[in-house]
Design a protein around this motif. Sequence first.
Motif, PDB file in Angstrom:
ATOM      1  N   LEU A  20       0.835  -1.201   0.000  1.00 50.21           N
ATOM      2  CA  LEU A  20       0.000   0.000   0.000  1.00 50.21           C
ATOM      3  C   LEU A  20       0.870   1.251   0.000  1.00 50.21           C
ATOM      4  CD1 LEU A  20      -2.845  -0.750   2.595  1.00 50.21           C
ATOM      5  CD2 LEU A  20      -2.929  -0.945   0.114  1.00 50.21           C
ATOM      6  N   TYR A  21       0.578   2.166  -0.935  1.00 49.48           N
ATOM      7  CA  TYR A  21       1.245   3.457  -0.933  1.00 49.48           C
ATOM      8  C   TYR A  21       0.911   4.229   0.339  1.00 49.48           C
ATOM      9  CZ  TYR A  21       2.213   3.357  -6.027  1.00 49.48           C
ATOM     10  OH  TYR A  21       2.671   3.061  -7.276  1.00 49.48           O
ATOM     11  N   MET A  22       1.863   5.013   0.803  1.00 49.98           N
ATOM     12  CA  MET A  22       1.603   5.927   1.914  1.00 49.98           C
ATOM     13  C   MET A  22       1.005   7.220   1.347  1.00 49.98           C
ATOM     14  SD  MET A  22       4.996   5.231   4.281  1.00 49.98           S
ATOM     15  CE  MET A  22       4.619   6.565   5.418  1.00 49.98           C
ATOM     16  N   SER A  23      -0.226   7.128   0.879  1.00 53.27           N
ATOM     17  CA  SER A  23      -0.905   8.270   0.283  1.00 53.27           C
ATOM     18  C   SER A  23      -1.532   9.142   1.362  1.00 53.27           C
ATOM     19  CB  SER A  23      -2.001   7.786  -0.677  1.00 53.27           C
ATOM     20  OG  SER A  23      -3.019   7.110   0.042  1.00 53.27           O
ATOM     21  N   GLU A  24      -1.812  10.389   1.019  1.00 59.99           N
ATOM     22  CA  GLU A  24      -2.432  11.310   1.965  1.00 59.99           C
ATOM     23  C   GLU A  24      -3.774  10.773   2.446  1.00 59.99           C
ATOM     24  OE1 GLU A  24      -2.701  15.272   0.543  1.00 59.99           O
ATOM     25  OE2 GLU A  24      -0.540  15.504   0.209  1.00 59.99           O
ATOM     26  N   ALA A  25      -4.535  10.190   1.532  1.00 56.05           N
ATOM     27  CA  ALA A  25      -5.856   9.679   1.898  1.00 56.05           C
ATOM     28  C   ALA A  25      -5.748   8.561   2.929  1.00 56.05           C
ATOM     29  CB  ALA A  25      -6.581   9.181   0.651  1.00 56.05           C
ATOM     30  N   ARG A  26      -4.789   7.657   2.757  1.00 54.33           N
ATOM     31  CA  ARG A  26      -4.635   6.552   3.709  1.00 54.33           C
ATOM     32  C   ARG A  26      -4.065   7.045   5.039  1.00 54.33           C
ATOM     33  NH1 ARG A  26      -2.429   2.930  -1.066  1.00 54.33           N
ATOM     34  NH2 ARG A  26      -4.368   1.936  -1.741  1.00 54.33           N
TER      35      ARG A  26
END
Length: 284
Positions: free
Chosen positions: A116-122
């Motif tokens: 899983l990407y460390m995206s802002e949404a997550r």
Amino acid sequence: MPKFTKAAMAAAALALLLSGCSAAASTTAEEKAPAAAEAPKWLATSGKLTLCIDPEYAPLEYYANGSSGNIIGFDADAARALAKHWGLEAKFEVTTFDGLMPGLQSRRCDAIFGGLYMSEARLAVADAAPVMNAGPSILAGPATVGQFKQPLDLCGRSVAAQTASSNAARINTLKDECKAAGKDEPKLTEYPKTAETVLAVMNGKSEALIETNVAASYMAAQNEGKLALAKDVFETDTTFGVFTRKNDQISPVLAEALKALHKDGTLARIATDNKLDPAIVDVH
């Protein structure tokens, strides 16, 4: 000519995708060894580190025989090493990709070790500790792959991506960029499994697929002559993370454990064993 169901075709693509996987990947239970650090409290199952995982994402997490059995790959092996670091057994809670975060939030697992990407949404809903450099890549047929040199080259094209992935979100963002440039929007189709995105390109339903660089390189290698990698379309501008619940007491403990596994070379060795460049784990 026999007729093939969609499920059968997806299974065939998955088998092709997973053929030739590294024999070096772990296929056995964790070795018993003294803990290097005190195990965290508040675990879903006493004596075990429970990880939510979707074993459909070679070379990070996938079944050894393609559809069942031992779960292998970088993430699976690193999860076992993390559990061993605490003197625990790793337990995998298998779910679909879009069920990973709900599984974590409902306490079915202690963490997500699942590409899983460390995206802002997550990061707005969960904590994460970095584990690997990452970024999106484009795959297409060998005859057309040269047409994709920059993100705007996807404008007006049919693109496949895994459901609920950051890669799919990137294409949705690109729609506005294409519109601003006076171009047609990309036509995105999302599929539950990565094998189905591969099929979509091979069957001509999509002109390209967007996938994380690590998995994309593996897909191209395992489908030589049918898929090719369009290099440097997107920047490698993000990281994969191991996710825990927001403000959970396990979050800082897990982050420190990952730093220890990086420092002692464990993560680099696991990357090498899974035929990945060990430099991708240099995120600390």
